[in-house]
Each structure stands twice: as structure tokens, then as C-alpha cells.
Design an enzyme around this catalytic site. Structure first.
Site, PDB file in Angstrom:
ATOM      1  N   ARG A 175       0.813  -1.220   0.000  1.00 36.96           N
ATOM      2  CA  ARG A 175       0.000   0.000   0.000  1.00 36.96           C
ATOM      3  C   ARG A 175       0.849   1.274   0.000  1.00 36.96           C
ATOM      4  O   ARG A 175       0.440   2.291   0.558  1.00 36.96           O
ATOM      5  CB  ARG A 175      -0.976   0.019   1.185  1.00 36.96           C
ATOM      6  CG  ARG A 175      -2.033  -1.066   1.141  1.00 36.96           C
ATOM      7  CD  ARG A 175      -3.136  -0.708   0.160  1.00 36.96           C
ATOM      8  NE  ARG A 175      -4.184  -1.705   0.123  1.00 36.96           N
ATOM      9  CZ  ARG A 175      -5.369  -1.569   0.730  1.00 36.96           C
ATOM     10  NH1 ARG A 175      -5.641  -0.490   1.397  1.00 36.96           N
ATOM     11  NH2 ARG A 175      -6.267  -2.527   0.627  1.00 36.96           N
TER      12      ARG A 175
ATOM     13  N   ASP B 213      -6.690  -2.667  -7.648  1.00 31.45           N
ATOM     14  CA  ASP B 213      -7.288  -3.294  -6.467  1.00 31.45           C
ATOM     15  C   ASP B 213      -7.585  -4.754  -6.770  1.00 31.45           C
ATOM     16  O   ASP B 213      -7.787  -5.118  -7.932  1.00 31.45           O
ATOM     17  CB  ASP B 213      -8.572  -2.575  -6.041  1.00 31.45           C
ATOM     18  CG  ASP B 213      -8.934  -2.931  -4.606  1.00 31.45           C
ATOM     19  OD1 ASP B 213      -8.375  -2.321  -3.686  1.00 31.45           O
ATOM     20  OD2 ASP B 213      -9.728  -3.868  -4.405  1.00 31.45           O
TER      21      ASP B 213
ATOM     22  N   ARG C 115      -3.234   6.751   0.633  1.00 32.00           N
ATOM     23  CA  ARG C 115      -3.719   7.931   1.356  1.00 32.00           C
ATOM     24  C   ARG C 115      -2.738   8.579   2.322  1.00 32.00           C
ATOM     25  O   ARG C 115      -2.968   9.699   2.754  1.00 32.00           O
ATOM     26  CB  ARG C 115      -5.006   7.577   2.093  1.00 32.00           C
ATOM     27  CG  ARG C 115      -6.170   7.413   1.142  1.00 32.00           C
ATOM     28  CD  ARG C 115      -7.326   6.718   1.807  1.00 32.00           C
ATOM     29  NE  ARG C 115      -6.934   5.359   2.166  1.00 32.00           N
ATOM     30  CZ  ARG C 115      -7.745   4.468   2.698  1.00 32.00           C
ATOM     31  NH1 ARG C 115      -8.991   4.792   2.992  1.00 32.00           N
ATOM     32  NH2 ARG C 115      -7.325   3.260   2.971  1.00 32.00           N
TER      33      ARG C 115
ATOM     34  N   TYR D 219     -14.842 -11.798  -0.311  1.00 36.32           N
ATOM     35  CA  TYR D 219     -15.533 -10.520  -0.558  1.00 36.32           C
ATOM     36  C   TYR D 219     -16.773 -10.739  -1.429  1.00 36.32           C
ATOM     37  O   TYR D 219     -17.813 -10.098  -1.239  1.00 36.32           O
ATOM     38  CB  TYR D 219     -14.596  -9.506  -1.235  1.00 36.32           C
ATOM     39  CG  TYR D 219     -13.610  -8.877  -0.267  1.00 36.32           C
ATOM     40  CD1 TYR D 219     -13.994  -7.830   0.562  1.00 36.32           C
ATOM     41  CD2 TYR D 219     -12.297  -9.332  -0.173  1.00 36.32           C
ATOM     42  CE1 TYR D 219     -13.107  -7.249   1.455  1.00 36.32           C
ATOM     43  CE2 TYR D 219     -11.395  -8.767   0.718  1.00 36.32           C
ATOM     44  CZ  TYR D 219     -11.807  -7.722   1.531  1.00 36.32           C
ATOM     45  OH  TYR D 219     -10.930  -7.158   2.419  1.00 36.32           O
TER      46      TYR D 219
ATOM     47  N   ARG E 149      -6.441  12.034  -5.967  1.00 39.51           N
ATOM     48  CA  ARG E 149      -7.616  11.190  -5.723  1.00 39.51           C
ATOM     49  C   ARG E 149      -8.917  11.974  -5.953  1.00 39.51           C
ATOM     50  O   ARG E 149      -9.929  11.407  -6.355  1.00 39.51           O
ATOM     51  CB  ARG E 149      -7.528  10.643  -4.292  1.00 39.51           C
ATOM     52  CG  ARG E 149      -8.676   9.786  -3.830  1.00 39.51           C
ATOM     53  CD  ARG E 149      -8.747   8.463  -4.566  1.00 39.51           C
ATOM     54  NE  ARG E 149      -9.907   7.707  -4.102  1.00 39.51           N
ATOM     55  CZ  ARG E 149     -11.151   7.967  -4.492  1.00 39.51           C
ATOM     56  NH1 ARG E 149     -11.393   8.942  -5.355  1.00 39.51           N
ATOM     57  NH2 ARG E 149     -12.152   7.247  -4.033  1.00 39.51           N
TER      58      ARG E 149
HETATM   59  C1  CP3 Z   1      -8.086  -6.896   0.813  1.00 41.11           C
HETATM   60  C2  CP3 Z   1      -7.512  -6.007  -0.269  1.00 41.11           C
HETATM   61  C3  CP3 Z   1      -8.226  -5.009  -1.019  1.00 41.11           C
HETATM   62  N1  CP3 Z   1      -7.325  -4.452  -1.898  1.00 41.11           N
HETATM   63  C4  CP3 Z   1      -6.091  -5.016  -1.735  1.00 41.11           C
HETATM   64  C5  CP3 Z   1      -6.192  -6.018  -0.751  1.00 41.11           C
HETATM   65  C6  CP3 Z   1      -5.091  -6.973  -0.343  1.00 41.11           C
HETATM   66  C7  CP3 Z   1      -4.086  -6.347   0.555  1.00 41.11           C
HETATM   67  C8  CP3 Z   1      -4.579  -6.072   1.951  1.00 41.11           C
HETATM   68  O1  CP3 Z   1      -4.914  -7.012   2.660  1.00 41.11           O
HETATM   69  O2  CP3 Z   1      -4.566  -4.881   2.315  1.00 41.11           O
HETATM   70  C9  CP3 Z   1      -4.864  -4.746  -2.501  1.00 41.11           C
HETATM   71  C10 CP3 Z   1      -4.576  -3.364  -2.932  1.00 41.11           C
HETATM   72  N2  CP3 Z   1      -5.360  -2.233  -2.848  1.00 41.11           N
HETATM   73  C11 CP3 Z   1      -4.689  -1.162  -3.376  1.00 41.11           C
HETATM   74  C12 CP3 Z   1      -3.448  -1.615  -3.871  1.00 41.11           C
HETATM   75  C13 CP3 Z   1      -2.538  -0.682  -4.673  1.00 41.11           C
HETATM   76  C14 CP3 Z   1      -1.127  -0.780  -4.655  1.00 41.11           C
HETATM   77  C15 CP3 Z   1      -0.430  -0.539  -3.336  1.00 41.11           C
HETATM   78  O3  CP3 Z   1      -0.296  -1.496  -2.543  1.00 41.11           O
HETATM   79  O4  CP3 Z   1       0.091   0.581  -3.134  1.00 41.11           O
HETATM   80  C16 CP3 Z   1      -3.350  -2.982  -3.561  1.00 41.11           C
HETATM   81  C17 CP3 Z   1      -2.200  -3.938  -3.799  1.00 41.11           C
HETATM   82  C18 CP3 Z   1      -5.179   0.232  -3.445  1.00 41.11           C
HETATM   83  C19 CP3 Z   1      -6.303   0.648  -2.593  1.00 41.11           C
HETATM   84  N3  CP3 Z   1      -7.477  -0.026  -2.348  1.00 41.11           N
HETATM   85  C20 CP3 Z   1      -8.309   0.744  -1.582  1.00 41.11           C
HETATM   86  C21 CP3 Z   1      -7.665   1.986  -1.308  1.00 41.11           C
HETATM   87  C22 CP3 Z   1      -8.257   3.140  -0.528  1.00 41.11           C
HETATM   88  C23 CP3 Z   1      -9.380   3.800  -1.265  1.00 41.11           C
HETATM   89  C24 CP3 Z   1      -9.127   5.234  -1.692  1.00 41.11           C
HETATM   90  O5  CP3 Z   1      -7.990   5.715  -1.819  1.00 41.11           O
HETATM   91  O6  CP3 Z   1     -10.148   5.905  -1.963  1.00 41.11           O
HETATM   92  C25 CP3 Z   1      -6.407   1.935  -1.948  1.00 41.11           C
HETATM   93  C26 CP3 Z   1      -5.379   3.032  -2.007  1.00 41.11           C
HETATM   94  C27 CP3 Z   1      -9.688   0.364  -1.148  1.00 41.11           C
HETATM   95  C28 CP3 Z   1      -9.863  -1.010  -0.644  1.00 41.11           C
HETATM   96  N4  CP3 Z   1      -9.594  -2.164  -1.321  1.00 41.11           N
HETATM   97  C29 CP3 Z   1      -9.870  -3.254  -0.536  1.00 41.11           C
HETATM   98  C30 CP3 Z   1     -10.396  -2.778   0.683  1.00 41.11           C
HETATM   99  C31 CP3 Z   1     -10.825  -3.661   1.837  1.00 41.11           C
HETATM  100  C32 CP3 Z   1     -10.425  -1.391   0.600  1.00 41.11           C
HETATM  101  C33 CP3 Z   1     -11.023  -0.442   1.609  1.00 41.11           C
HETATM  102  C34 CP3 Z   1     -10.219  -0.317   2.833  1.00 41.11           C
HETATM  103  C35 CP3 Z   1      -9.301   0.848   2.752  1.00 41.11           C
HETATM  104  O7  CP3 Z   1      -9.826   1.939   2.454  1.00 41.11           O
HETATM  105  O8  CP3 Z   1      -8.073   0.669   2.969  1.00 41.11           O
HETATM  106  C36 CP3 Z   1      -9.674  -4.660  -0.928  1.00 41.11           C
END
Ligand code: CP3
Length: 344
Positions: free
Chosen positions: A31, A81, A35, A155, A44
Site C-alpha cells: 500500500r 485493487d 492515502r 468478498y 484522488r
Molecule cells: C483486501 C484487499 C483489497 N485491496 C487489496 C487487498 C489486499 C491487501 C490487503 O490485505 O490490504 C490490494 C490493494 N489495494 C490497493 C493496492 C494498490 C497498490 C499498493 O499497494 O500501493 C493494492 C495492492 C489500493 C487501494 N485499495 C483501496 C484503497 C483506498 C481507497 C481510496 O484511496 O479511496 C487503496 C489506495 C480500497 C480497498 N480495497 C480493498 C479494501 C478492503 C479497501 C477499503 C479499505 C481501505 O480503504 O483501505 C480490498
């Protein structure tokens, strides 16, 4: 210690996956694009919703490159994602602002049979991979990724995140067609990862964030077995494909996962004692496992935690990372401190 990668630029992280021990170890953060970065929060605002952001190659390319520009990490990870795969399977996926992902739940065989993976729906993702590779420094490894079938299925079945994944486990353990969903996800994941590698990703990571929710028999059937199929098929299709597995919270089952799946690298979560891992897990590169809260807290305890990890992993094929994703309130100065300390 370096063997080098004939025909490939000198990418340290890829080198570790190929068999090299490198000191100081290459570093990136799960990640790392997101943010906690002010420049991410700024761009964003330009997309109406999160999936729209992921499917805009200008924005997704920029988000992928931001942490590389700021910190010079050894790897960039594609900004996307894991829930883009259910979207491409025809599920309705959306991100309720501030609430996390939402999907129309898939809970029976009819709903599974309706799923068809259409990679054209992810054309913008593969375009982003091409652009990022073109714009990245030659020595920076580019990682693609996908969610593992178990985690993505969880999910899809719940229709959202969950603490205990009750509906998913009930269906999985009842043995009434859940395997068909896993099979569909294995096929889609192989295709999705192959297309990222073919577009220019150097390696891929498979995120099984909820692997730790299963009992050992469930872990064997729904984590190890599907991952083993993905790794085998991906390596057949893309010769030399390099794969990192992250079965989060696998605990005592990490060694079995490393042996059985054929991954090249294993990402360890925060709970894993590294002295145990070094002895128990052979023949793969290890990655991890700084507690994201240590990074958030900062100070001398952060330095001590970094040094302890470096010490435990000396002489081992190792990639420095966190044990899970960086948290949004993490101060950007702490990340600079981390990178400097690992390299210093
Ligand atoms: C379970 C999972 C998801 N997504 C992901 C996982 C596996 C890794 C982990 O366990 O954290 C993987 C993921 N999600 C994102 C990336 C991008 C690359 C990176 O790692 O920098 C990666 C590799 C961006 C993201 N994916 C998400 C964001 C935040 C949303 C935003 O910026 O508006 C980002 C930057 C949204 C997301 N996506 C997901 C959730 C549960 C959420 C909401 C929770 C949160 O807000 O952190 C599903």
C-alpha cells in the site's frame, strides 16, 4: 554475491526472487501508493470514485509512480485493487466512500455460473502497466498483483469486508458448489496475472489477506491448492514468471504453503518470528514484516524494530517490507526514516 540477470537490467528485487542475496536488502511497502501521501490525496479528488480512479491510466500511472519519486523504493506496485477481478467477472462492485468495498453477494451455483471473465474490462489496467514500465527507472522492479481466490471469493460471498467471514466459511465447508467459484477465480487470476506480466510487470504478488480465517484442512483446500494451480499454470504460460505469495496470518502453515505452492517469494505478516521463519522456511525469498504500527509510531522503537529485522535476515534472500499495508495516518517522515535506516 550477485549472479545478475542476463538480458535484464539490474533490478535488485527481481534479483532476490531469482536467487540472489543482496545487502542492503531491496525495500518496498504494501500500500505504498495511497492515502498517507499528500500527493495521492490531491489526485484522488480528480476521480468520481475509487474504481474510476483505478481504471484511469493517467491517474493510476501517476499514483504508482508517486512513492518511487518520493522515496526511491526498489519496487513499484501497480495501482489497482484486488476487486477489479470480480468486476471483470461481471459482478457489480463499488466502493462506498469511507466504508470500503461493496459487491452484490454470490451465494449459489447459479450466481457462479453467470460469471464470465472479460479481460477487455481491465484493458485500462494493462495499459497502466505498460505506461508505468516505460516511465520507471530501469533499476526499479515493477510488481503486478491479484487477490488469491480464497480472499476474493470471501468478498464476493459476503458482499463486503467482514471480521469472521461466516457466510463464506459456511458455504466453503458445506461443500455445495463453493469450489466452482474458486475454480472460476483460479482461471481469471491466471489470465489477469499473465496479462500484467506480458504488459511489462517483472513479477507478481498474490494477496491472500484472509488466509488466516481458515482451519488447517480449509487452508489446504482453499488457500494452498488454488495457489498451487495458479503458480503452475502461470509459469507454464509465462516462462520465468516470478511470484510472491502472501497468505496473511498463516502462522505455522507458512512452511507448508512455501513448499507446496511453488512461489518464489513469501511475504510474512507482522506476527511471524523471523528467527523461526529462517529455520522453518527454505528455498524461497522471504519478505516482511515490520509492524505498520511501528512505522506509524516512529522514533527509536522504529529504528530498533528495523535493525532487528535486518539482523535476523542477514545472509538470507530477503526483501524488506511491512507485515501488512501502510496505514493512512502514517507520517511521511517516518517512511523516509525507514528507507534511510534500511539502506544506511
Ligand atoms: C483486501 C484487499 C483489497 N485491496 C487489496 C487487498 C489486499 C491487501 C490487503 O490485505 O490490504 C490490494 C490493494 N489495494 C490497493 C493496492 C494498490 C497498490 C499498493 O499497494 O500501493 C493494492 C495492492 C489500493 C487501494 N485499495 C483501496 C484503497 C483506498 C481507497 C481510496 O484511496 O479511496 C487503496 C489506495 C480500497 C480497498 N480495497 C480493498 C479494501 C478492503 C479497501 C477499503 C479499505 C481501505 O480503504 O483501505 C480490498
Amino acid at each position: 554475491m550477485r549472479e545478475g540477470n542476463p538480458g535484464k537490467p539490474d533490478r535488485a528485487l527481481l534479483g532476490v526472487l531469482n536467487g540472489d542475496v543482496i545487502e542492503p536488502p531491496p525495500i518496498w511497502m504494501m500500500r505504498q501508493a495511497g492515502r498517507y501521501l499528500p500527493e495521492y490525496r490531491e489526485i484522488r479528488k480528480r476521480a468520481p470514485n475509487f474504481l474510476g480512479f483505478c481504471f484511469d491510466p493517467d491517474l493510476a500511472t501517476e499514483a504508482t509512480l508517486q512513492p518511487i519519486r518520493r522515496y526511491g523504493f526498489d519496487a513499484a506496485i501497480l495501482f489497482s485493487d484486488i476487486l477489479t477481478v470480480p468486476h471483470a467477472l461481471g459482478s457489480n462492485v463499488w466502493f462506498a466512500e469511507g466504508e470500503g468495498p461493496r459487491l452484490d453477494p454470490v451465494r449459489d451455483t447459479a450466481a457462479v455460473e453467470a460469471l464470465r471473465f472479460d479481460p477487455a474490462k481491465l484493458a485500462a489496467v494493462y495499459e497502466t502497466v505498460r505506461r508505468v514500465r516505460r516511465d520507471l527507472p530501469a533499476q526499479t522492479t515493477l510488481l503486478g498483483f491479484a487477490g488469491a481466490p480464497w480472499t476474493v471469493a470471501a468478498y464476493m460471498v459476503e458482499g463486503s469486508g467482514s471480521r469472521d467471514w461466516v457466510e463464506t466459511k459456511r458455504w466453503a465447508y458445506a461443500n455445495t458448489g463453493f469450489d466452482r467459484l474458486i475454480d472460476r477465480l483460479v482461471d481469471a487470476t491466471v489470465e489477469h496475472l499473465a496479462l500484467q506480466l506480458e504488459a511489462g510487470a517483472d513479477a507478481v504478488q498474490i494477496f491472500d489477506s484472509w488466509a488466516g480465517a481458515l482451519d488447517p484442512a480449509g487452508f489446504e483446500k482453499f488457500v494452498i491448492e488454488p495457489t498451487q494451480r495458479i503458480v503452475g499454470r502461470l509459469k507454464d504460460r509465462v516462462p520465468g514468471a516470478r511470484i510472491i505469495g502472501f497468505p496473511r496470518q498463516a502462522g505455522a502453515l507458512y512452511p507448508r504453503y512455501a513448499d507446496a505452492t511453488g512461489v518464489d517469494g513469501l511475504s510474512l505478516d507482522t506476527s511471524v518470528p523471523l528467527n523461526w521463519a529462517v529455520g522453518a522456511i527454505k528455498n524461497v525469498a522471504l519478505q516482511g514484516n515490520l509492524d505498520p504500527l511501528r512505522l506509524l509510531a516512529g522514533g527509536t522503537s522504529l529504528d530498533a524494530a528495523i535493525d532487528a529485522i535486518r539482523q535476523a535476515m542477514r545472509g538470507r534472500r530477503f526483501i524488506f517490507n511491512l507485515g501488512h499495508g501502510v496505514l493512512p495516518p502514517t507520517p511521511i517522515e517516518h517512511v523516509a526514516q525507514l528507507v534511510e535506516r534500511v539502506r544506511g
